[in-house]
Scaffold this active site. Structure first.
Site, PDB file in Angstrom:
ATOM      1  N   GLU A 137     -15.557  18.905 -12.906  1.00  0.00           N
ATOM      2  CA  GLU A 137     -14.835  17.927 -12.104  1.00  0.00           C
ATOM      3  C   GLU A 137     -15.672  17.533 -10.897  1.00  0.00           C
ATOM      4  OE1 GLU A 137     -10.619  17.600  -9.665  1.00  0.00           O
ATOM      5  OE2 GLU A 137     -10.714  18.721 -11.547  1.00  0.00           O
ATOM      6  N   ARG A 138     -15.850  16.223 -10.727  1.00  0.00           N
ATOM      7  CA  ARG A 138     -16.720  15.692  -9.671  1.00  0.00           C
ATOM      8  C   ARG A 138     -18.125  16.280  -9.785  1.00  0.00           C
ATOM      9  NH1 ARG A 138     -13.369  11.639  -9.433  1.00  0.00           N
ATOM     10  NH2 ARG A 138     -11.335  12.179  -8.581  1.00  0.00           N
ATOM     11  N   ASN A 180      -8.807  23.445  -9.612  1.00  0.00           N
ATOM     12  CA  ASN A 180      -7.705  22.952 -10.443  1.00  0.00           C
ATOM     13  C   ASN A 180      -7.734  23.761 -11.738  1.00  0.00           C
ATOM     14  OD1 ASN A 180      -6.817  20.870  -8.664  1.00  0.00           O
ATOM     15  ND2 ASN A 180      -8.568  19.639  -9.289  1.00  0.00           N
ATOM     16  N   GLU A 263      -1.871  18.376  -4.721  1.00  0.00           N
ATOM     17  CA  GLU A 263      -2.180  17.457  -5.820  1.00  0.00           C
ATOM     18  C   GLU A 263      -1.628  17.948  -7.151  1.00  0.00           C
ATOM     19  OE1 GLU A 263      -6.186  15.373  -4.035  1.00  0.00           O
ATOM     20  OE2 GLU A 263      -6.461  17.047  -5.413  1.00  0.00           O
ATOM     21  N   ARG A 296      -6.995  27.461   0.073  1.00  0.00           N
ATOM     22  CA  ARG A 296      -7.431  26.135   0.522  1.00  0.00           C
ATOM     23  C   ARG A 296      -6.317  25.406   1.271  1.00  0.00           C
ATOM     24  NH1 ARG A 296      -9.032  22.393  -3.013  1.00  0.00           N
ATOM     25  NH2 ARG A 296     -10.954  21.726  -2.006  1.00  0.00           N
ATOM     26  N   ASP A 342     -11.156  13.680   3.019  1.00  0.00           N
ATOM     27  CA  ASP A 342     -11.669  14.183   1.742  1.00  0.00           C
ATOM     28  C   ASP A 342     -13.152  13.859   1.588  1.00  0.00           C
ATOM     29  OD1 ASP A 342     -11.786  15.330  -0.753  1.00  0.00           O
ATOM     30  OD2 ASP A 342     -10.641  13.775  -1.775  1.00  0.00           O
ATOM     31  N   GLU A 364     -15.248  24.155   4.595  1.00  0.00           N
ATOM     32  CA  GLU A 364     -15.671  23.685   3.274  1.00  0.00           C
ATOM     33  C   GLU A 364     -16.396  22.346   3.392  1.00  0.00           C
ATOM     34  OE1 GLU A 364     -12.941  24.092  -0.263  1.00  0.00           O
ATOM     35  OE2 GLU A 364     -13.036  21.908  -0.196  1.00  0.00           O
ATOM     36  N   GLU A 370     -19.460  13.270  -4.244  1.00  0.00           N
ATOM     37  CA  GLU A 370     -18.344  12.508  -4.786  1.00  0.00           C
ATOM     38  C   GLU A 370     -18.205  11.139  -4.127  1.00  0.00           C
ATOM     39  OE1 GLU A 370     -13.471  12.885  -5.312  1.00  0.00           O
ATOM     40  OE2 GLU A 370     -14.643  14.596  -4.579  1.00  0.00           O
ATOM     41  N   GLU A 477     -24.144   5.124   4.619  1.00  0.00           N
ATOM     42  CA  GLU A 477     -23.011   4.708   5.442  1.00  0.00           C
ATOM     43  C   GLU A 477     -23.087   3.218   5.759  1.00  0.00           C
ATOM     44  OE1 GLU A 477     -20.822   6.107   9.598  1.00  0.00           O
ATOM     45  OE2 GLU A 477     -22.966   6.480   9.330  1.00  0.00           O
ATOM     46  N   TRP A 507      -1.774   7.720  -2.777  1.00  0.00           N
ATOM     47  CA  TRP A 507      -2.711   8.716  -2.254  1.00  0.00           C
ATOM     48  C   TRP A 507      -2.962   8.525  -0.763  1.00  0.00           C
ATOM     49  CZ3 TRP A 507      -4.079  12.656  -5.399  1.00  0.00           C
ATOM     50  CH2 TRP A 507      -3.889  12.472  -6.774  1.00  0.00           C
TER      51      TRP A 507
END
Length: 645
Positions: A137-138, A180, A263, A296, A342, A364, A370, A477, A507
């Site tokens: 994932e990602r 997840n 989530e 988390r 995020d 973290e 991502e 950026e 979201w």
């Protein structure tokens, strides 16, 4: 390993040690690892492992489980001493990093000690390929290093090589599966723990402890209980028994990672319990074995009404967890994303990090890119992470000093031959390890280390790589999200521009652009109140658009397009200018990289050349879509007359 890039440990990095006489004193598995490294280097370069008259002494003086080592040079002999085997391992790699410089002149003994005790990578790897998220994932570097065809890989040689890379930059822990937790991953805790033990065995020679992501609902999913209520005695007993069996299989197991009530993942809210209740139940099961639960803090409403401007995703972690300060067990660590949203290319430091003095926190970061180009774009994140870690979150402590529970990064590694997909993305993994060891280190010095170890030296090569990497975060950026706005990406996979992609989504809502202006009002006076979650002086600084730093203005304030920044430019002109500048900087980087073809191994140069081509295509798409969007919203033309569609 044939066909796999050695990253920052090519054979040549060991020539200074391998061509000399080395004495290794001590015993134990990690000392054996060091002795084996020295012996292999000597076989390649003509040196020797000796009993006397050494050029290098690597000596274990005790049996502590600590990572500190002392390095010095006197009377023509370089020495590393450590009272713990982990320290000797890190001291050995310190000499590797120094190269020839370790064997010249005199150097007084200097003690080297990590400023953060736990330096961990979280792998979001799925045991079974997920129908939407795939194997990782990602993940942007191929499949999982650990899992294949629904089970642990049979050949773990590459996992051992991975452990070697991690030890060489100071990382000491790895969580081997996705936060997840799906059905296959859940069973790693019980009947499939042997597969985790095999992975732990491959990483152990380099001092890497394994952690496991577990589902809060495990007592029901795996144990057949009717409840996962953390205060129910049967649930607590189930966790205690399952944890004891884990340690029977993996005596040096590190602990659990948990994503709960986030989530869609199950958690204690279903039983009217707090996150402290949930974390402490797992902490109690781990405590007899010295294990830790990383809980988390990524908890927010992902089903919000986009029309409701009082709901603010940025506030969520603070609102959920600050009232629980002091209620978490000593071996429970609250794992907090460095920003409140995020992992965007620019967001403020999370105020939660400075607001829970009675709780162990881990900070973290996200090495997998991502929201920063997905390892198709060059985006070296060292400067961003350094800004975060040096940020004075309270009057007494920086973010780096506040991370008593560790520094954690979401891994950017897969089974790609170059480890990270984009060969230059290796710099992010290496930089994380070195900054986790020394959060206030100069990231430019760390990049110098990585360049020298990975590519060798030479003024043209070094200058070229710095030209491509040094400013790449700010370049990204410039052509993507301006002034602290985030999430202007394609929904779902998050690659490429879609200015309104998440703007009317459950979201969250992220830029509030209209014909008058842009940005989210998070002030106390007229907005969501998020700015008031900070300690002084930050709360006051962020409260007013007149004092808020330009790079965060639209994160904290809704302002007219004609608002004048501290730079002297209006908001709308800043948007136009930076998007053109960003594309021009990618074009320049492409030319520099092309000029290095004669200095870089052919396959590596070809992979980067291909990816920079994609980066330039994407940067132009970002420029045109973002500039066109805001031109049509504002009606204000570019004062320099450039083409905006």
């Amino acid at each position: 390993m044939r066909g796999v890039d050695p990253a920052w440990l090519p054979d040549g990095a060991f020539r200074p040690i391998g061509s000399r006489r080395t004495l290794v004193r001590g015993s134990g598995p990690l000392v054996d690892t060091v002795r084996g490294e020295v012996a292999r280097a000597c076989e390649r370069f003509g040196g020797a492992v000796v009993r006397d008259d050494p050029d290098l002494v690597l000596e274990l003086t005790g049996d502590d489980d600590i990572e500190t080592f002392t390095h010095g040079r006197r009377d023509g002999c370089t020495s590393v001493t450590a009272s713990g085997a982990r320290g000797l391992l890190y001291g050995f790699f310190h000499v590797v990093r120094l190269g020839e410089a370790a064997f010249h002149g005199e150097a007084r003994p200097v003690v080297h000690e990590p400023q953060v005790s736990l330096r961990m990578l979280d792998h979001w790897d799925n045991v079974a390929v997920h129908p939407v998220m795939g194997q990782v994932e990602r993940g942007y570097a191929g499949g999982s290093l650990f899992w294949e065809d629904g089970r642990a890989r049979g050949d773990l040689e590459r996992v051992r090589a991975y452990g070697r890379l991690l030890a060489a930059c100071g990382i000491n822990a790895v969580a081997v599966n996705n936060v997840n937790v799906h059905a296959a991953e859940a069973r790693l805790l019980t009947d499939r723990i042997g597969e985790v033990a095999d992975i732990a065995g491959a990483l152990r020679p380099y001092g890497i402890r394994v952690h496991l992501s577990v589902t809060f609902a495990a007592p029901m999913v795996l144990g057949g209980l009717p409840t996962a209520d953390p205060l129910h005695e049967s649930v607590r007993a189930w966790w205690a028994g399952a944890t004891a069996r884990v340690y029977a299989a993996i005596p040096d197991f590190g602990g659990f990672v948990v994503k709960a009530d986030s989530e869609g993942q199950p958690g204690p809210f279903a039983y009217g319990r707090t996150h402290a209740d949930g974390a402490n139940t797992l902490a109690a099961a781990l405590e007899p074995f010295g294990g830790t639960v990383h809980w988390r803090a990524f908890v927010y409403d992902h089903r919000q009404d986009w029309r409701d401007r009082s709901t603010d995703r940025a506030r969520a972690a603070y609102d959920h967890f600050v009232p629980l300060d002091g209620e978490f067990a000593a071996n429970a660590v609250l794992q907090v994303k460095h920003g409140p949203m995020d992992f965007q290319v620019r967001e403020p430091v999370s105020p939660l990090i400075g607001a829970m003095p009675g709780t162990r926190l881990a900070v973290e970061l996200q090495a997998t890119q991502e929201y920063t180009g997905q390892q198709r774009h060059v985006c070296w994140l060292g400067p961003m992470w350094s800004e975060v870690l040096r940020f004075g979150i309270t009057g007494e402590a920086t973010v780096g000093a506040s991370a008593a529970g560790g520094l954690v990064a979401v891994s950017n590694v897969g089974d790609d031959p170059f480890w990270t997909g984009h060969p230059l993305a290796q710099a992010n993994l290496y930089t994380f390890g070195r900054l986790a060891w020394e959060p206030d280190a100069d990231p430019g010095r760390v990049l110098d280390e990585w360049v020298r170890l990975t590519f060798g030296s030479g003024p043209r090569l070094t200058a070229g790589l710095h030209a491509v990497l040094d400013g790449s975060w700010r370049t990204y950026e410039k052509y993507t999200a301006p002034l602290g706005v985030g999430f202007m990406v394609q929904p779902g996979h998050h690659y490429g521009p879609s200015v309104d992609g998440y703007e009317y989504s459950p979201w969250g809502t992220y830029h509030f652009a209209d014909r008058e202006g842009v940005g989210v009002d998070r002030s106390v006076a007229s907005g969501t109140g998020y700015a008031g979650q900070y300690a002084e002086p930050w709360a006051e600084l962020y409260e007013s658009p007149e004092t808020c730093p330009d790079e965060l203005l639209l994160f904290f304030h809704h302002v007219p397009y004609g608002h004048v920044l501290h730079s002297g430019r209006t908001v709308i002109q800043h948007i136009y200018d930076t998007h053109f500048e960003g594309v021009a900087e990618v074009e320049a980087a492409q030319q520099v990289w092309a000029s290095l073809a004669d200095l870089v191994e052919e396959a590596r140069h070809a992979r980067v050349t291909e990816l920079i081509g994609e980066q330039l295509r994407s940067a132009r798409e970002w420029r045109d879509q973002v500039n066109s969007y805001f031109f049509r919203k504002s009606g204000v033309p570019d004062e320099r007359g450039r083409t905006i569609y």
